[in-house]
Each structure stands twice: as structure tokens, then as C-alpha cells.
Design a protein around this motif. Structure first.
Motif, PDB file in Angstrom:
ATOM      1  N   GLY A   9       0.827  -1.210   0.000  1.00  0.00           N
ATOM      2  CA  GLY A   9       0.000   0.000   0.000  1.00  0.00           C
ATOM      3  C   GLY A   9       0.856   1.252   0.000  1.00  0.00           C
ATOM      4  N   GLY A  14       2.036   3.969   4.078  1.00  0.00           N
ATOM      5  CA  GLY A  14       3.028   3.096   3.439  1.00  0.00           C
ATOM      6  C   GLY A  14       4.261   3.883   3.018  1.00  0.00           C
ATOM      7  N   LYS A  35      -2.217   3.302  -8.283  1.00  0.00           N
ATOM      8  CA  LYS A  35      -1.114   4.259  -8.421  1.00  0.00           C
ATOM      9  C   LYS A  35      -0.752   4.788  -7.027  1.00  0.00           C
ATOM     10  CE  LYS A  35      -0.866   4.574 -12.941  1.00  0.00           C
ATOM     11  NZ  LYS A  35       0.236   3.828 -13.515  1.00  0.00           N
ATOM     12  N   GLY A  45      -8.080  16.273   3.691  1.00  0.00           N
ATOM     13  CA  GLY A  45      -7.968  17.723   3.727  1.00  0.00           C
ATOM     14  C   GLY A  45      -6.585  18.235   4.108  1.00  0.00           C
ATOM     15  N   CYS A 174      -0.268  -3.361  -8.880  1.00  0.00           N
ATOM     16  CA  CYS A 174       0.233  -4.642  -8.403  1.00  0.00           C
ATOM     17  C   CYS A 174      -0.501  -5.070  -7.124  1.00  0.00           C
ATOM     18  CB  CYS A 174       1.731  -4.438  -8.141  1.00  0.00           C
ATOM     19  SG  CYS A 174       2.645  -5.931  -8.036  1.00  0.00           S
ATOM     20  N   VAL A 176      -1.796  -7.102  -4.130  1.00  0.00           N
ATOM     21  CA  VAL A 176      -1.399  -8.327  -3.412  1.00  0.00           C
ATOM     22  C   VAL A 176      -2.666  -9.101  -3.085  1.00  0.00           C
ATOM     23  CG1 VAL A 176      -0.414  -9.186  -1.247  1.00  0.00           C
ATOM     24  CG2 VAL A 176       0.641  -7.243  -2.444  1.00  0.00           C
ATOM     25  N   TRP A 208      -8.553  -1.181   3.046  1.00  0.00           N
ATOM     26  CA  TRP A 208      -8.569  -2.547   2.500  1.00  0.00           C
ATOM     27  C   TRP A 208      -7.739  -3.516   3.360  1.00  0.00           C
ATOM     28  CZ3 TRP A 208      -8.267   2.014  -0.034  1.00  0.00           C
ATOM     29  CH2 TRP A 208      -9.273   2.301  -0.951  1.00  0.00           C
ATOM     30  N   LEU A 212      -7.530  -7.706   2.956  1.00  0.00           N
ATOM     31  CA  LEU A 212      -6.278  -8.183   2.368  1.00  0.00           C
ATOM     32  C   LEU A 212      -5.701  -9.358   3.164  1.00  0.00           C
ATOM     33  CD1 LEU A 212      -3.656  -7.872   0.654  1.00  0.00           C
ATOM     34  CD2 LEU A 212      -2.978  -6.065   2.201  1.00  0.00           C
ATOM     35  N   MET A 229     -15.698  15.641  -0.587  1.00  0.00           N
ATOM     36  CA  MET A 229     -15.128  16.995  -0.475  1.00  0.00           C
ATOM     37  C   MET A 229     -15.457  17.802  -1.725  1.00  0.00           C
ATOM     38  SD  MET A 229     -12.712  17.005   2.189  1.00  0.00           S
ATOM     39  CE  MET A 229     -11.193  17.804   1.782  1.00  0.00           C
ATOM     40  N   GLY A 303     -13.332   9.863  -0.833  1.00  0.00           N
ATOM     41  CA  GLY A 303     -12.265   8.929  -0.453  1.00  0.00           C
ATOM     42  C   GLY A 303     -12.774   8.016   0.647  1.00  0.00           C
ATOM     43  N   ARG A 332      -9.699   9.057  10.698  1.00  0.00           N
ATOM     44  CA  ARG A 332      -9.863  10.464  10.278  1.00  0.00           C
ATOM     45  C   ARG A 332      -8.554  11.247  10.288  1.00  0.00           C
ATOM     46  NH1 ARG A 332     -15.089  13.649  12.064  1.00  0.00           N
ATOM     47  NH2 ARG A 332     -14.602  14.552  10.027  1.00  0.00           N
ATOM     48  N   TYR A 333      -7.494  10.675  10.890  1.00  0.00           N
ATOM     49  CA  TYR A 333      -6.308  11.515  11.112  1.00  0.00           C
ATOM     50  C   TYR A 333      -5.002  10.867  10.671  1.00  0.00           C
ATOM     51  CZ  TYR A 333      -9.993  13.948  13.452  1.00  0.00           C
ATOM     52  OH  TYR A 333     -11.187  14.584  13.682  1.00  0.00           O
ATOM     53  N   GLY A 334      -5.063  10.095   9.596  1.00  0.00           N
ATOM     54  CA  GLY A 334      -3.872   9.390   9.127  1.00  0.00           C
ATOM     55  C   GLY A 334      -2.793  10.305   8.571  1.00  0.00           C
TER      56      GLY A 334
HETATM   57  C1  LIG Z   1     -12.499  13.257   2.906  1.00  0.00           C
HETATM   58  C2  LIG Z   1     -11.348  12.953   3.812  1.00  0.00           C
HETATM   59  C3  LIG Z   1     -10.781  13.964   4.583  1.00  0.00           C
HETATM   60  C4  LIG Z   1      -9.688  13.690   5.408  1.00  0.00           C
HETATM   61  N1  LIG Z   1      -9.081  14.733   6.051  1.00  0.00           N
HETATM   62  C5  LIG Z   1      -7.989  14.492   6.829  1.00  0.00           C
HETATM   63  C6  LIG Z   1      -7.326  15.568   7.462  1.00  0.00           C
HETATM   64  O1  LIG Z   1      -7.664  16.745   7.268  1.00  0.00           O
HETATM   65  N2  LIG Z   1      -6.265  15.275   8.284  1.00  0.00           N
HETATM   66  C7  LIG Z   1      -5.852  13.993   8.493  1.00  0.00           C
HETATM   67  O2  LIG Z   1      -4.901  13.792   9.267  1.00  0.00           O
HETATM   68  N3  LIG Z   1      -6.450  12.954   7.870  1.00  0.00           N
HETATM   69  C8  LIG Z   1      -7.516  13.170   7.056  1.00  0.00           C
HETATM   70  N4  LIG Z   1      -8.159  12.131   6.439  1.00  0.00           N
HETATM   71  C9  LIG Z   1      -7.789  10.755   6.787  1.00  0.00           C
HETATM   72  C10 LIG Z   1      -6.564  10.310   6.076  1.00  0.00           C
HETATM   73  O3  LIG Z   1      -6.657  10.687   4.716  1.00  0.00           O
HETATM   74  C11 LIG Z   1      -6.403   8.791   6.212  1.00  0.00           C
HETATM   75  O4  LIG Z   1      -6.402   8.423   7.572  1.00  0.00           O
HETATM   76  C12 LIG Z   1      -5.070   8.346   5.608  1.00  0.00           C
HETATM   77  O5  LIG Z   1      -5.002   8.787   4.272  1.00  0.00           O
HETATM   78  C13 LIG Z   1      -4.892   6.846   5.637  1.00  0.00           C
HETATM   79  O6  LIG Z   1      -3.708   6.558   4.935  1.00  0.00           O
HETATM   80  P1  LIG Z   1      -3.390   5.112   4.406  1.00  0.00           P
HETATM   81  O7  LIG Z   1      -2.076   5.165   3.746  1.00  0.00           O
HETATM   82  O8  LIG Z   1      -3.596   4.130   5.515  1.00  0.00           O
HETATM   83  O9  LIG Z   1      -4.579   4.788   3.364  1.00  0.00           O
HETATM   84  P2  LIG Z   1      -4.703   5.062   1.802  1.00  0.00           P
HETATM   85  O10 LIG Z   1      -4.263   6.415   1.442  1.00  0.00           O
HETATM   86  O11 LIG Z   1      -6.088   4.671   1.425  1.00  0.00           O
HETATM   87  O12 LIG Z   1      -3.656   4.065   1.167  1.00  0.00           O
HETATM   88  C14 LIG Z   1      -3.829   2.663   1.166  1.00  0.00           C
HETATM   89  C15 LIG Z   1      -3.198   2.149  -0.115  1.00  0.00           C
HETATM   90  O13 LIG Z   1      -3.209   0.720  -0.096  1.00  0.00           O
HETATM   91  C16 LIG Z   1      -3.462   0.269  -1.415  1.00  0.00           C
HETATM   92  N5  LIG Z   1      -3.944  -1.114  -1.383  1.00  0.00           N
HETATM   93  C17 LIG Z   1      -5.130  -1.558  -0.913  1.00  0.00           C
HETATM   94  N6  LIG Z   1      -5.225  -2.897  -1.064  1.00  0.00           N
HETATM   95  C18 LIG Z   1      -4.066  -3.306  -1.655  1.00  0.00           C
HETATM   96  C19 LIG Z   1      -3.586  -4.562  -2.109  1.00  0.00           C
HETATM   97  N7  LIG Z   1      -4.306  -5.687  -1.984  1.00  0.00           N
HETATM   98  N8  LIG Z   1      -2.347  -4.630  -2.685  1.00  0.00           N
HETATM   99  C20 LIG Z   1      -1.584  -3.506  -2.831  1.00  0.00           C
HETATM  100  N9  LIG Z   1      -2.026  -2.271  -2.432  1.00  0.00           N
HETATM  101  C21 LIG Z   1      -3.246  -2.176  -1.845  1.00  0.00           C
HETATM  102  C22 LIG Z   1      -4.513   1.261  -1.917  1.00  0.00           C
HETATM  103  O14 LIG Z   1      -4.620   1.255  -3.338  1.00  0.00           O
HETATM  104  C23 LIG Z   1      -3.977   2.577  -1.351  1.00  0.00           C
HETATM  105  O15 LIG Z   1      -3.133   3.242  -2.253  1.00  0.00           O
HETATM  106  C24 LIG Z   1      -9.209  12.368   5.549  1.00  0.00           C
HETATM  107  C25 LIG Z   1      -9.763  11.358   4.764  1.00  0.00           C
HETATM  108  C26 LIG Z   1     -10.818  11.640   3.887  1.00  0.00           C
HETATM  109  C27 LIG Z   1     -11.376  10.544   3.036  1.00  0.00           C
END
Ligand SMILES: Cc1cc2nc3c(=O)[nH]c(=O)nc-3n(C[C@H](O)[C@H](O)[C@H](O)COP(=O)(O)OP(=O)(O)OC[C@H]3O[C@@H](n4cnc5c(N)ncnc54)[C@H](O)[C@@H]3O)c2cc1C
Length: 375
Positions: A9, A14, A35, A45, A174, A176, A208, A212, A229, A303, A332-334
Motif C-alpha cells: 500500500g 506506506g 497508483k 484535507g 500490483c 497483493v 482494505w 487483504l 469533499m 475517499g 480520520r487523522y492518518g
Molecule cells: C475526505 C477525507 C478527509 C480527510 N481529512 C484528513 C485531514 O484533514 N487530516 C488527516 O490527518 N487525515 C484526514 N483524512 C484521513 C486520512 O486521509 C487517512 O487516515 C489516511 O489517508 C490513511 O492513509 P493510508 O495510507 O492508511 O490509506 P490510503 O491512502 O487509502 O492508502 C492505502 C493504499 O493501499 C493500497 N492497497 C489496498 N489494497 C491493496 C492490495 N491488496 N495490494 C496492494 N495495495 C493495496 C490502496 O490502493 C492505497 O493506495 C481524511 C480522509 C478523507 C477521506
């Protein structure tokens, strides 16, 4: 080639994890289903704080505060190395009524966090705000001056570039889909672009992550929660601070872009935007900033947040598989939690000391939770 680490990811979590591992000399490959940086991390945001920080547990505060404090140094090192500016900005956050002033003041004062009760009509940076919030009934708001924001799509691009500079490998398109395991270990993983093996595997697959895991599943309690948004563009920013009103937020970027967010929808893996959400966000934002009546929406997206119980991510080792780790469920705060989550996970993998007690984020808590809930 045998990798030290395979990260699954390429969202903010990641990428931040991979960057930290690479800085420590590990050989790292990221496998991304689509991508780099196009899911929740792109859709967010970029506010580097919970919206009403006093509504969250100390475990969330510990992680968000520690992480938000790392941003200035992290972003400036990234900018220096890549030449890309993620637009970190201490724009402050102004919370319009309703709010619980006593709780907010008490919470901030015990933690040494700056908070000011401001007279809205006297704040120059928000002169475009509606009369409703500058009138007789409402003319006060809570201002948290130290809250910052980052332009998350730019941060993701900078991290992508940095990982390649550091010698990391990223395979896009790709997904997994299978883990081969024996004797408490993952031997290899299978994706649509082949089979790969590494000493360790890290799940950073956002919403996901739980699906997974397949047969290696433990109850992570992660599920998608959709957020929609809206985006506007002004010639010059109509605001210079983040506004929050009853859960709605308005984020001004340096170049006049203005983001309005967001919804919280429990509708599964469905990223479709809806007319209902657009009207809801638009009407509420126009009531705060009447200038929006004259502007078209230039983009509307959704998202999937990786929602977890109490907004607590899972960071650490799988309880039954020795070379499988998690960094997921940041809800909400990743974006805010990313650098600290990467640090904690890499400390755990390398047996380095932790900056604080990390038990609240470890996978064992989910095992304990699922055992107690099944009784
Ligand atoms: C509308 C909105 C507003 C937000 N505002 C804020 C904010 O203001 N401040 C804040 O701190 N956070 C905010 N967040 C939350 C924050 O965006 C998320 O907590 C954070 O992006 C999570 O990151 P992540 O890398 O875990 O997930 P993601 O960004 O979703 O990345 C996960 C990745 O894993 C990949 N993946 C999934 N399954 C597989 C697989 N089987 N094999 C390979 N790759 C895979 C996906 O394609 C993706 O690219 C907001 C979220 C949203 C939706």
C-alpha cells in the motif's frame, strides 16, 4: 532479489513507513494496487489535528500531537531533498459556534495548548465570513493558532520522489492477494505482477487492510467510511485560517484553492460522489462564506477512510505471524499521524526504544477485544 521489507500500500502511511526504513538502510519494496497516493491520503484535507481535539482519547492525542510536532522538520527535509514543497502552513483553526468552551479551555490548559476566545468581527484574516458569525448572537469563536495544514497531494508526490531517491522500489498496478505461510512466518506473497519474498511484510493498505489479510486475519476492526469533499478556486485566498463549524471545515490553500469537507458515510467500498452530499456541503459552506454563491465547484470527490474503533490505528506485529506487521486503520487523522506511526513501527521492527507507551496501538488489543466480545 530478496527484500528486507515489503510494504503493501502506497498511501501516506506506506510511503512514510518505507521512507523511514530506507533511511535506516533497509532494502524496501512497495507494492501498490493502483497508483501511488491516489486513495484516502489524496482525498483528505490535510489538517494536522483532530477537528475538536478535546473529543478524543488521550491515546489519540498522544499520537496526533507527537506526530504533528514532527511535521516542520520532516517536510523541510523532504523539500530540501526533492525540491518539492508540500506547503506546510501554520494557518491556525477557528472553531465557530456551537462549541463547548469550558471543556475546550480546560483540555487545552492542562496540555499547554494555545487557545484563544476571539471576537470574529475583529479578525482580519476572515473578513469574508457571514454576518451570522459576526453579529449580535454569535460574535465569538475559539482559535487554536498553532494548528497547521499540509497540501497532502504534494506531500505524497514529494514522498514518492524521496523513496526513489533513497533506492526504494515501487511497483504500481500490483494488487497483493495471497500470503504463503508456514511455521508462524510468511514465506512469500502473491500479487498480480508476480510472487515476492522478503524478511518482513508490512500491511499499510488503508481501508482494505482487513480484507487483504484473508486467512491470516485477526480482527482489526477496520472498515471504509466515505468522505466527500468540494473544491473551489479564488484568485487570492478568501481566508487565511482553517474554519470549522459543527463538523464542517473549510481549508484555504496558499494559491486560492479552497476545500470544503466532509461527509462521514458508512456505505462500504463505494467511492461514488452524490448530489445529496454536494448540496449538503455547498449549502452549509455558503452559509459561512457567502462568496461561495458566486463561484463554481471545480472538483467534487470521495475517499475511503480506514475507519477504526475510537480512531486508533493498529501499529505493530501480527500476534501469530512473526514477520508480519501492521500500520493501518488511521481513520480520520492518518495524514496527521503518519510520521509518528512510521517511527513507532520502525522502532518496533528494529527493537529501538519507543517515545511513549505504544500498547494502545498494538494488534494484541484487537485479539483481546474480539475474545472479550465473543464471551
Ligand atoms: C475526505 C477525507 C478527509 C480527510 N481529512 C484528513 C485531514 O484533514 N487530516 C488527516 O490527518 N487525515 C484526514 N483524512 C484521513 C486520512 O486521509 C487517512 O487516515 C489516511 O489517508 C490513511 O492513509 P493510508 O495510507 O492508511 O490509506 P490510503 O491512502 O487509502 O492508502 C492505502 C493504499 O493501499 C493500497 N492497497 C489496498 N489494497 C491493496 C492490495 N491488496 N495490494 C496492494 N495495495 C493495496 C490502496 O490502493 C492505497 O493506495 C481524511 C480522509 C478523507 C477521506
Amino acid at each position: 532479489m530478496k527484500w528486507d521489507m515489503i510494504v503493501i500500500g502506497a498511501g501516506i502511511i506506506g510511503l512514510a513507513t518505507a521512507e523511514r526504513l530506507l533511511m535506516q538502510g533497509a532494502k524496501v519494496m512497495i507494492l501498490e494496487r493502483n497508483k501511488v497516493g491516489q486513495e484516502s491520503s489524496w482525498a483528505g484535507g490535510g489538517i494536522l489535528s483532530p477537528l475538536y481535539p478535546w473529543d478524543y482519547s488521550d491515546d489519540v492525542t498522544q499520537l496526533t500531537s507527537y506526530s504533528a510536532n514532527q511535521f516542520p522538520a520532516w517536510v523541510s527535509a523532504l523539500q530540501e531533498a526533492t525540491g518539492m514543497d508540500p506547503e506546510y502552513e501554520t494557518s491556525g483553526m477557528l472553531i465557530l459556534p456551537p462549541y463547548d468552551e469550558k471543556t475546550a479551555q480546560q483540555w487545552c490548559s492542562t496540555r499547554g495548548i494555545k487557545i484563544e476566545l476571539r471576537v470574529v468581527s475583529k479578525i482580519d484574516s476572515i473578513e469574508n465570513i457571514s454576518e451570522t458569525y459576526r453579529g449580535k448572537t454569535h460574535d465569538h469563536a475559539l482559535f487554536l493558532p498553532d494548528i497547521a495544514q499540509v497540501r497532502n497531494p504534494r506531500l505524497l508526490q514529494a514522498l514518492h520522489k524521496r523513496i526513489l531517491q533513497l533506492g526504494g522500489s515501487i511497483k504500481e498496478n500490483c494488487p497483493v492477494h495471497h500470503f504463503k505461510t508456514a511455521h508462524r512466518k510468511i514465506l512469500s506473497i502473491t500479487s498480480f505482477c508476480g510472487e515476492f519474498d522478503a524478511d518482513n511484510y508490512i500491511i499499510c493498505a488503508g481501508a482494505w487492510s482487513e480484507e487483504l489479510l484473508g486467512t491470516q486475519t485477526i480482527k482489526l476492526n477496520i472498515k471504509p467510511i466515505k468522505g466527500q469533499m468540494l473544491l473551489f478556486k479564488f484568485d487570492t485566498p478568501p481566508l487565511h485560517t482553517i474554519l470549522v463549524q459543527n463538523g464542517l471545515y473549510i481549508i484555504p490553500r496558499r494559491d486560492g484553492h479552497l476545500l470544503i469537507g466532509s461527509t462521514l458515510e458508512d456505505v462500504g467500498f463505494n467511492k461514488q460522489t452524490t448530489v445529496f452530499a454536494r448540496e449538503y456541503l455547498l449549502t452549509r459552506a455558503q452559509a459561512i462564506l457567502p462568496l461561495l454563491h458566486k463561484k463554481p465547484i471545480i472538483q467534487h470527490w470521495a475517499g475511503l477512510r480506514p475507519a477504526s474503533l475510537n480512531n486508533l490505528p493498529t501499529i505493530g506485529k501480527h500476534p501469530m505471524i512473526d514477520n508480519l506487521f501492521f500500520n493501518c486503520g488511521h481513520f480520520r487523522y492518518g495524514l496527521t499521524m503518519a510520521p509518528a506511526s512510521a517511527e513507532i513501527l520502525v522502532n518496533e521492527i528494529t527493537c529501538a526504544p519507543q517515545p511513549f507507551d505504544i500498547t494502545p496501538y498494538q494488534a494484541e488489543r484487537n485479539v483481546n477485544n474480539s475474545q472479550s466480545s465473543s464471551r
